[in-house]
Scaffold this active site. Sequence first.
Site, PDB file in Angstrom:
ATOM      1  N   LYS A 155     -14.906   1.670 -18.812  1.00 54.72           N
ATOM      2  CA  LYS A 155     -14.390   1.541 -17.355  1.00 54.72           C
ATOM      3  C   LYS A 155     -12.478   2.401 -17.985  1.00 54.72           C
ATOM      4  CE  LYS A 155     -10.635  -0.487 -15.676  1.00 54.72           C
ATOM      5  NZ  LYS A 155     -10.857  -0.676 -13.833  1.00 54.72           N
TER       6      LYS A 155
ATOM      7  N   CYS B 206      -2.345   1.689 -14.906  1.00 54.79           N
ATOM      8  CA  CYS B 206      -3.538   2.012 -15.373  1.00 54.79           C
ATOM      9  C   CYS B 206      -4.262   3.509 -15.592  1.00 54.79           C
ATOM     10  CB  CYS B 206      -4.657   1.151 -14.164  1.00 54.79           C
ATOM     11  SG  CYS B 206      -4.425  -0.193 -13.730  1.00 54.79           S
TER      12      CYS B 206
HETATM   13  N1  LIG Z   1      -3.629  -3.637 -11.629  1.00 54.91           N
HETATM   14  C1  LIG Z   1      -4.515  -3.169 -11.076  1.00 54.91           C
HETATM   15  O1  LIG Z   1      -5.032  -2.818 -10.804  1.00 54.91           O
HETATM   16  C2  LIG Z   1      -5.685  -3.442 -12.218  1.00 54.91           C
HETATM   17  C3  LIG Z   1      -6.733  -3.023 -11.773  1.00 54.91           C
HETATM   18  C4  LIG Z   1      -7.790  -3.355 -12.952  1.00 54.91           C
HETATM   19  C5  LIG Z   1      -7.444  -3.449 -14.114  1.00 54.91           C
HETATM   20  N2  LIG Z   1      -6.217  -4.410 -14.267  1.00 54.91           N
HETATM   21  C6  LIG Z   1      -6.637  -4.606 -15.636  1.00 54.91           C
HETATM   22  O2  LIG Z   1      -5.667  -5.818 -15.544  1.00 54.91           O
HETATM   23  C7  LIG Z   1      -5.509  -6.552 -16.190  1.00 54.91           C
HETATM   24  C8  LIG Z   1      -4.505  -7.010 -15.980  1.00 54.91           C
HETATM   25  O3  LIG Z   1      -3.241  -6.719 -15.144  1.00 54.91           O
HETATM   26  P1  LIG Z   1      -2.910  -7.040 -14.050  1.00 54.91           P
HETATM   27  O4  LIG Z   1      -1.933  -5.464 -13.204  1.00 54.91           O
HETATM   28  O5  LIG Z   1      -2.894  -8.107 -13.060  1.00 54.91           O
HETATM   29  O6  LIG Z   1      -0.937  -7.599 -14.941  1.00 54.91           O
HETATM   30  P2  LIG Z   1       0.133  -8.474 -14.043  1.00 54.91           P
HETATM   31  O7  LIG Z   1       1.133  -7.871 -14.912  1.00 54.91           O
HETATM   32  O8  LIG Z   1      -0.097  -7.990 -12.430  1.00 54.91           O
HETATM   33  O9  LIG Z   1      -0.975  -9.826 -14.651  1.00 54.91           O
HETATM   34  C9  LIG Z   1      -0.511 -10.069 -15.855  1.00 54.91           C
HETATM   35  C10 LIG Z   1       0.119 -12.111 -15.851  1.00 54.91           C
HETATM   36  O10 LIG Z   1      -0.480 -11.984 -17.044  1.00 54.91           O
HETATM   37  C11 LIG Z   1       1.052 -13.200 -17.633  1.00 54.91           C
HETATM   38  N3  LIG Z   1       0.990 -12.899 -18.938  1.00 54.91           N
HETATM   39  C12 LIG Z   1       1.103 -12.425 -19.517  1.00 54.91           C
HETATM   40  N4  LIG Z   1       1.055 -12.388 -20.941  1.00 54.91           N
HETATM   41  C13 LIG Z   1       0.337 -13.477 -21.171  1.00 54.91           C
HETATM   42  C14 LIG Z   1       0.229 -14.865 -21.996  1.00 54.91           C
HETATM   43  N5  LIG Z   1      -0.466 -14.548 -23.639  1.00 54.91           N
HETATM   44  N6  LIG Z   1      -0.862 -15.292 -22.066  1.00 54.91           N
HETATM   45  C15 LIG Z   1      -1.080 -16.075 -20.209  1.00 54.91           C
HETATM   46  N7  LIG Z   1      -1.084 -15.369 -19.060  1.00 54.91           N
HETATM   47  C16 LIG Z   1      -0.050 -13.985 -19.822  1.00 54.91           C
HETATM   48  C17 LIG Z   1       1.902 -12.723 -16.850  1.00 54.91           C
HETATM   49  O11 LIG Z   1       2.991 -13.897 -16.726  1.00 54.91           O
HETATM   50  C18 LIG Z   1       1.398 -12.038 -15.594  1.00 54.91           C
HETATM   51  O12 LIG Z   1       1.531 -13.651 -14.552  1.00 54.91           O
HETATM   52  C19 LIG Z   1      -4.581  -5.205 -17.329  1.00 54.91           C
HETATM   53  O13 LIG Z   1      -5.104  -5.403 -18.367  1.00 54.91           O
HETATM   54  C20 LIG Z   1      -5.138  -4.578 -16.146  1.00 54.91           C
HETATM   55  O14 LIG Z   1      -5.569  -3.288 -17.492  1.00 54.91           O
HETATM   56  C21 LIG Z   1      -5.130  -4.299 -13.449  1.00 54.91           C
HETATM   57  C1  LIG Z   2     -11.095   4.980 -11.131  1.00 53.24           C
HETATM   58  C2  LIG Z   2     -10.185   4.205 -10.123  1.00 53.24           C
HETATM   59  O1  LIG Z   2      -9.857   4.453  -9.743  1.00 53.24           O
HETATM   60  N1  LIG Z   2      -9.602   3.131 -11.100  1.00 53.24           N
HETATM   61  C3  LIG Z   2      -8.138   2.708  -9.806  1.00 53.24           C
HETATM   62  C4  LIG Z   2      -6.794   2.710 -10.125  1.00 53.24           C
HETATM   63  O2  LIG Z   2      -6.084   1.869  -9.131  1.00 53.24           O
HETATM   64  P1  LIG Z   2      -4.148   1.883  -8.745  1.00 53.24           P
HETATM   65  O3  LIG Z   2      -3.386   1.129  -8.799  1.00 53.24           O
HETATM   66  O4  LIG Z   2      -3.812   2.684 -10.754  1.00 53.24           O
HETATM   67  O5  LIG Z   2      -3.606   3.507  -7.696  1.00 53.24           O
HETATM   68  P2  LIG Z   2      -4.345   5.099  -8.078  1.00 53.24           P
HETATM   69  O6  LIG Z   2      -5.180   4.756  -6.625  1.00 53.24           O
HETATM   70  O7  LIG Z   2      -5.196   5.138  -9.169  1.00 53.24           O
HETATM   71  O8  LIG Z   2      -3.145   5.940  -7.651  1.00 53.24           O
HETATM   72  C5  LIG Z   2      -2.466   5.739  -9.855  1.00 53.24           C
HETATM   73  C6  LIG Z   2      -1.875   7.137  -9.353  1.00 53.24           C
HETATM   74  O9  LIG Z   2      -2.410   8.130  -8.863  1.00 53.24           O
HETATM   75  C7  LIG Z   2      -1.543   9.019  -7.735  1.00 53.24           C
HETATM   76  N2  LIG Z   2      -2.530   9.942  -6.849  1.00 53.24           N
HETATM   77  C8  LIG Z   2      -3.435   9.023  -6.784  1.00 53.24           C
HETATM   78  C9  LIG Z   2      -5.173   9.301  -5.903  1.00 53.24           C
HETATM   79  C10 LIG Z   2      -4.715  10.675  -6.219  1.00 53.24           C
HETATM   80  O10 LIG Z   2      -5.777  11.654  -4.963  1.00 53.24           O
HETATM   81  N3  LIG Z   2      -3.514  11.580  -6.198  1.00 53.24           N
HETATM   82  C11 LIG Z   2      -3.282  10.945  -6.742  1.00 53.24           C
HETATM   83  O11 LIG Z   2      -1.133  11.537  -7.175  1.00 53.24           O
HETATM   84  C12 LIG Z   2      -1.201   7.494  -7.353  1.00 53.24           C
HETATM   85  O12 LIG Z   2       0.046   7.865  -6.330  1.00 53.24           O
HETATM   86  C13 LIG Z   2      -0.617   6.425  -8.061  1.00 53.24           C
HETATM   87  O13 LIG Z   2       0.572   7.328  -8.153  1.00 53.24           O
HETATM   88  O14 LIG Z   2      -6.701   2.386 -11.710  1.00 53.24           O
HETATM   89  C14 LIG Z   2      -6.908   0.598 -11.299  1.00 53.24           C
HETATM   90  C15 LIG Z   2      -7.133  -0.105 -12.990  1.00 53.24           C
HETATM   91  O15 LIG Z   2      -7.914   0.306 -13.913  1.00 53.24           O
HETATM   92  C16 LIG Z   2      -8.598   0.593 -11.049  1.00 53.24           C
HETATM   93  O16 LIG Z   2      -9.012  -0.765 -10.839  1.00 53.24           O
HETATM   94  C17 LIG Z   2      -8.446   1.363  -9.929  1.00 53.24           C
HETATM   95  O17 LIG Z   2      -9.820   0.960  -9.346  1.00 53.24           O
END
Ligand SMILES: NC(=O)c1ccc[n+]([C@@H]2O[C@H](COP(=O)([O-])OP(=O)(O)OC[C@H]3O[C@@H](n4cnc5c(N)ncnc54)[C@H](O)[C@@H]3O)[C@@H](O)[C@H]2O)c1
Ligand SMILES: CC(=O)N[C@@H]1[C@@H](OP(=O)(O)OP(=O)(O)OC[C@H]2O[C@@H](n3ccc(=O)[nH]c3=O)[C@H](O)[C@@H]2O)O[C@H](CO)[C@@H](O)[C@@H]1O
Length: 462
Positions: free
Chosen positions: A237, A291
């Site tokens: 990841k 991220c």
């Molecule tokens: N957002 C993305 O694109 C993305 C993609 C892949 C992985 N992730 C990973 O997923 C994880 C969560 O990200 P997200 O975007 O959903 O975050 P988010 O901030 O949108 O949501 C997190 C939720 O967790 C809750 N929370 C906080 N502390 C808590 C606790 N102690 N017990 C229960 N709930 C609690 C918050 O109230 C909130 O609703 C992160 O580790 C992130 O790295 C995020």
């Molecule tokens: C490996 C990968 O793909 N991971 C994705 C990523 O998703 P994300 O929601 O963080 O969004 P991104 O699209 O990565 O953008 C981040 C920032 O980079 C800028 N950007 C993007 C592309 C580009 O060519 N030039 C740029 O300048 C964009 O504007 C923004 O500010 O992380 C998630 C959590 O791990 C993953 O789950 C998800 O798959």
Amino acid sequence: MSTQSSVTTIYGSDRPEDEQRDAFTSGDVPVGVYGLGKMGLPLASVYAETTGNVTGADIDTEVVREINAGRNHIVGEPGLDELVERLVEDGALVANTEPREVAAEASVHVVIVPTLVDDGGRPDLSVIEAVAGDIGRGLDEGDLVVFESTLPPRSCRDALLPLLESESGLSLGEFGLAFCPERTSSGRALKDIRGAYPKVVGGADDESARAASLIYDQISSNEVITVSDTTTAEAVKVFEGVYRDVNIALANELATHADEFEVDVTEAIDVANTQPFCEIHTPGAGVGGHCIPYYPQFLINEFETASPLMETARAVNDEMPHVTAQTALDRLDARGVAPEDATVLVLGLTYRAGVKEIRKTPALPVIEHLDAAGADVVATDPILDDTDVFEAAGATIIRGVTNDDLSPDAIVLVTAHESFEHLDVPAFSDGDRPVVFVDGRQAATEYRDDERVDYEGIGLHD
Ligand SMILES: NC(=O)c1ccc[n+]([C@@H]2O[C@H](COP(=O)([O-])OP(=O)(O)OC[C@H]3O[C@@H](n4cnc5c(N)ncnc54)[C@H](O)[C@@H]3O)[C@@H](O)[C@H]2O)c1
Ligand SMILES: CC(=O)N[C@@H]1[C@@H](OP(=O)(O)OP(=O)(O)OC[C@H]2O[C@@H](n3ccc(=O)[nH]c3=O)[C@H](O)[C@@H]2O)O[C@H](CO)[C@@H](O)[C@@H]1O
């Protein structure tokens, strides 16, 4: 290793695997999902549509209240509104503000709470560990704990497994632990979680890997890739994210050569990418979100081995908001407009279009740079409610933007929200004074040849 006569747990079960699969999909194996945010609610919903028996835990009482009323609180996830409403109505998904209560009842525990990073860029696993402690205190023999939150490699092995063992009094082998990273993107979570990509599974022991693979074989329509251990899965990841950050940094560095090349770097990138071994990403106003800017820190700050390339890439990407803001100031200067006499409109505050998230958003350093130069900064974002941090940085926030209510000397597009497409940029020019327009996302190239717009785009040659 524990054995069970009936199947209410998967880990250590001695029942035939088809009975285990049937038990899981018929709701006999209660699931707890910890964290109901942008990723957690879609994930809990896919688990609930698969098993019919999911309790979500979230400490945010408003989140829990909305979900139990059948309402989705996440913006911009196609299909999630209807799915949450249906699952709650059917009793397949319930939300609770008490993780400990959920832990006491669940046999499969799925953790998807935030992985925080402190101001120094160090990973802060305090939330993850708080939830692990709650789960440990409710852990029973045969339970399986799955972490989906992104973690620095070695976290499960060195921190979370010992914590679960100490809080539960059980040992690995009596319960299971797996790391199965969430590989989705906001805006396509349901599609991704249901099977857009292979699901990665890393188990703390073979039985954990087996149990988690059996579960994700039901959750995802795609293949399940079982790797050697939890650390390998954690690395998968983080590597995905680090690759993206370094690649974007290459695109950004190439973009800064556009004027000296006297070409559109984005055109050269697009054509270079027609070769299968080339996939240069897109230059822009900066790299935000919780991220991509953070994952490199999980390696740079947490391991003794030096990471000069990752550190340099971080520095290149963090410089882009300043390059973007300075481009506007340089254009104004060329027209004899001093920063202190200029009004600059910043379009977009969230880190990317359509996602209501401002962590590490490039918009903040853009505003800080312009404000420090003495410009009068106005900013707007169509989906963001809480704009305090941008006002504290010196921006005046306006809700919605029309040509009547302001006449900026320059416009800087940081986040290409769809609603900006309808903006009449040339109408901001007055008479013989074109409006400066810096396009941070190559989103408004139609203005390149409009004499009323003094256009410059990141990665484009003017
Ligand atoms: N957002 C993305 O694109 C993305 C993609 C892949 C992985 N992730 C990973 O997923 C994880 C969560 O990200 P997200 O975007 O959903 O975050 P988010 O901030 O949108 O949501 C997190 C939720 O967790 C809750 N929370 C906080 N502390 C808590 C606790 N102690 N017990 C229960 N709930 C609690 C918050 O109230 C909130 O609703 C992160 O580790 C992130 O790295 C995020
Ligand atoms: C490996 C990968 O793909 N991971 C994705 C990523 O998703 P994300 O929601 O963080 O969004 P991104 O699209 O990565 O953008 C981040 C920032 O980079 C800028 N950007 C993007 C592309 C580009 O060519 N030039 C740029 O300048 C964009 O504007 C923004 O500010 O992380 C998630 C959590 O791990 C993953 O789950 C998800 O798959």
